[in-house]
Design an enzyme around this catalytic site. Structure first.
Site, short mmCIF file in Angstrom:
data_model
loop_
_atom_site.label_atom_id
_atom_site.label_comp_id
_atom_site.label_asym_id
_atom_site.label_seq_id
_atom_site.Cartn_x
_atom_site.Cartn_y
_atom_site.Cartn_z
N ARG A 122 51.84 28.98 -8.72
CA ARG A 122 51.26 30.16 -9.39
C ARG A 122 52.33 30.98 -10.11
NH1 ARG A 122 46.46 34.17 -7.27
NH2 ARG A 122 46.53 35.59 -9.03
N HIS A 155 51.03 46.29 -21.64
CA HIS A 155 51.50 45.19 -20.80
C HIS A 155 51.64 43.89 -21.61
CE1 HIS A 155 51.97 42.50 -17.39
NE2 HIS A 155 50.90 41.82 -17.78
N HIS A 176 58.15 42.70 -17.44
CA HIS A 176 58.04 43.79 -16.47
C HIS A 176 59.24 44.73 -16.56
CE1 HIS A 176 55.13 41.50 -13.59
NE2 HIS A 176 54.48 42.20 -14.50
N ARG A 231 37.23 47.01 5.60
CA ARG A 231 37.97 45.74 5.72
C ARG A 231 37.37 44.61 4.89
NH1 ARG A 231 38.08 47.20 11.35
NH2 ARG A 231 39.93 48.46 11.73
N ASN A 287 53.79 33.69 -14.43
CA ASN A 287 54.67 34.81 -14.74
C ASN A 287 55.64 34.51 -15.88
OD1 ASN A 287 53.86 36.82 -12.69
ND2 ASN A 287 54.38 35.14 -11.32
N GLU A 341 50.43 32.69 -4.39
CA GLU A 341 51.66 32.75 -5.14
C GLU A 341 52.89 32.35 -4.33
OE1 GLU A 341 52.70 36.59 -6.92
OE2 GLU A 341 52.90 35.55 -8.82
N HIS A 385 57.18 37.29 -17.79
CA HIS A 385 56.93 38.50 -17.03
C HIS A 385 58.18 39.13 -16.41
CE1 HIS A 385 52.78 37.61 -17.70
NE2 HIS A 385 52.34 38.55 -16.88
N GLU A 419 48.50 36.91 -23.66
CA GLU A 419 48.32 36.22 -22.36
C GLU A 419 47.67 34.85 -22.58
OE1 GLU A 419 49.34 36.78 -19.20
OE2 GLU A 419 49.88 38.90 -19.15
N LYS A 463 44.12 29.40 -15.78
CA LYS A 463 44.35 30.32 -14.66
C LYS A 463 43.64 29.82 -13.40
CE LYS A 463 45.30 34.65 -13.02
NZ LYS A 463 45.61 36.05 -13.31
N LYS A 490 43.95 38.76 -7.51
CA LYS A 490 44.99 39.76 -7.28
C LYS A 490 44.40 41.14 -7.51
CE LYS A 490 49.44 37.62 -8.29
NZ LYS A 490 50.63 37.71 -9.19
#
Lengths: 378, 378
Positions: free
Chosen positions: B253, B277, B264, B133, B257, B249, B260, B197, B239, B155
């Site tokens: 945030r 990517h 994506h 955990r 994207n 997010e 993206h 990026e 960032k 993330k």
């Protein structure tokens, strides 16, 4: 076992608030509240909520599915199944369930209801914690053990081949709904396995709860709803208080592990087959009580009462495991940190203390002392 | 692209502080700082820290392992390997790694260092988030993309068969160490995939960073360390600011994207094989720029500069995917919520806006408009 300031009684429903780092959630406790789920679950109606998923076991769903569906109507949950049993509490199942959710169109607004015992609750919570990095979930525990222990506190997880609950997250639910009526279909052995966790709650923090179980043990064992409800509510209140003080188990939450160091070792050393979790904890509590007595932290009379109460609910015989194997298993306990074994003892009924100086010799002596006494008390 | 109040310069090392819900962590940026890891990683020396685990890929370890080991001495990490490639970013690998850790005696005091590109960083972070955990971890990103993007922000995650990053946690590292020298062994195509990026960071929030890349594109493309370091530091600062405002997010945030949604979709519709990517994001940014222009949010001159800059770094041709398939793939995007597709547009260079009213027709028009122009610019 008084009503705490955070408890409210709403008609026949008790509500206990559990504080978390990011807010709080409510545990509703009552008999038959399965029939008013929409009212008990404001999170169902959150803005933007599109899909509701329900994780359950085939057994629970065949017993209670129709009433559950009727209670949730007109909303229709998408039902996912996890077979019963600890061996399904694995990442491969979490992956299968997440994939089913993705295929059904689950997004971050989706909500999951975990409707079942500890395995369904732990896996459902973990699945919710990691699906798209976290979606809302609700616990509807169906076993006594899940109601008084695992559904409250936000611990979620799965097992590895090498040990139980070695992966997981601290991830609190939005709500918990504990319906005492669900306990009516529980096998007797599972009911008793849950009673041990209630006894634990009393022992570590609430002497009045301990006395209540002591004086109502017959009613509890034959499932008198009013007695069960009081015991469940008082147990959850203890858990709520403790996890509210220490959500991530860096301090006081450790006391919830009374009986667990040796209990987990018994489970691990016997391959999780001989005893139910609660039964292993029962033996772990007897051993920890013996150590507490040896250190003069408990009176002989207190020890007699604790043992008598645990034995009343008749745990199966202590499994044939050598002291050496038990010690080995205890050294792998997840609660250990940097090689130090933390151990919970009792300093009087209703008062737990955490120590890191319990020696192997003390543990061995306690085990050897209780082993000959072992065997079902009823 | 000025030094923000949270930046400090320590000798030749830039330090950027990233606020999180539970505290903060530091990103150290410099050239050759791999040789002073102990100094850069106070978390290594935390009280009770017993075992240090290191997750890396065989390729990275053969290139840099000796220097890494020497820098960490006298501490000896236990090295775990994850093969390179997106297809190893799966729960089955997380389970294998967690089991190896358990067998090696990892407990809650253990620390994991993720030393590699985005896959190693995401899997290492996720493994750390769920092992018992949650244990501490440190990111040492070795690709430009991982340095400017994935190593910062907390993330973590893994892919499902049905989509990328569908399981994971928000779980911030204790520290991030970004050594520009590590970029010297990066294939050119991967370097450029990272530059996109950085361009994105400039476009959404820092026009000065955009101008810096515009005026230093040659130096960046031939890996002039000083230029790379400035670009990396400025990108990380953007960032850090954004995730500091919105760790989970739920709001701002989302601007990270930019490019993206369509990026994506390109990746998903081409089975993650045609483009890296960053390259898919490059095309996604060109498309989002076209939509912004159609809405009169950008001048023709701004569009020309954006396209020229992206094309300078020569993304491979737009893959042969129908507009319809792209739209389908975009509708499954993880950033969608309750069926609403959120889309990031530019309102001037260095200023992103989030909207949920971009229509399918606008997306189709943008794709059809850029498709004929596609192909490598260099």
């Amino acid at each position: 076992m008084t009503v705490s300031p955070c408890d409210t009684i709403d008609g026949a429903v008790r509500k206990i608030s559990v504080p978390t780092k990011s807010g709080q959630y409510t545990v509703s406790i009552g008999s038959g509240i399965l029939d008013s789920l929409a009212k008990r679950m404001p999170a169902l109606a959150a803005k933007d909520r599109k899909l509701i998923f329900l994780l359950t076991s085939p057994e629970i769903w065949s017993l209670w599915g129709q009433r559950f569906r009727a209670s949730l109507a007109p909303r229709q949950p998408i039902v996912l199944f996890l077979p019963a049993g600890e061996r399904y509490k694995r990442l491969s199942q979490v992956e299968r369930l997440a994939t089913e959710m993705a295929k059904a169109g689950a997004d971050r607004s989706s909500l999951l209801i975990a409707f079942g015992g500890g395995v369904v609750g732990d896996v459902g919570g973990f699945l919710s914690a990691i699906y798209m990095r976290g979606i809302d979930y609700i616990q509807v525990p169906t076993t006594l053990l899940a109601q008084v222990d695992s559904s409250v506190g936000g611990k979620t997880g799965a097992n590895l081949q090498t040990g139980k609950n070695l992966v997981g997250c601290f991830y609190p639910p939005q709500e918990v709904v504990a319906d005492i009526e669900l306990l009516s279909t529980l096998p007797q052995r599972e009911l008793r396995a849950g009673v041990y966790e209630s006894i634990k709650a009393g022992l570590i923090r609430d002497a009045a709860l301990f006395r209540f179980i002591e004086t109502h043990r017959e009613q509890i064992d034959r499932r008198d709803p009013a007695s069960l409800e009081k015991m469940v509510a008082a147990s959850i209140r203890i858990k709520a208080e403790v996890v509210g003080l220490d959500e991530r188990e860096s301090g006081v939450r450790m006391i919830l592990n009374f009986g667990h160091t040796i209990g987990h070792a018994i489970e691990a050393a016997s391959g999780y087959r001989a005893l139910l979790h609660g039964e292993a904890i029962a033996w772990g509590m007897i051993a920890a009580t013996a150590i507490s007595r040896k250190r003069n932290l408990l009176t002989a009379e207190a020890v007699r009462r604790i043992e008598a109460m645990i034995r009343y609910f008749g745990p199966p015989a202590f499994p044939p495991i050598s002291g050496k194997r038990l010690l080995q298993a205890a050294s792998g306990d997840k609660k250990n940190r940097a090689g130090v074994r933390r151990f919970v003892l009792l300093q009087g009924l209703g008062n737990a203390v955490v120590t890191d100086d319990v020696t192997d010799a003390e543990i061995l002596a306690a085990i050897e002392c209780i082993r000959p006494l072992s065997g079902s008390g009823k």
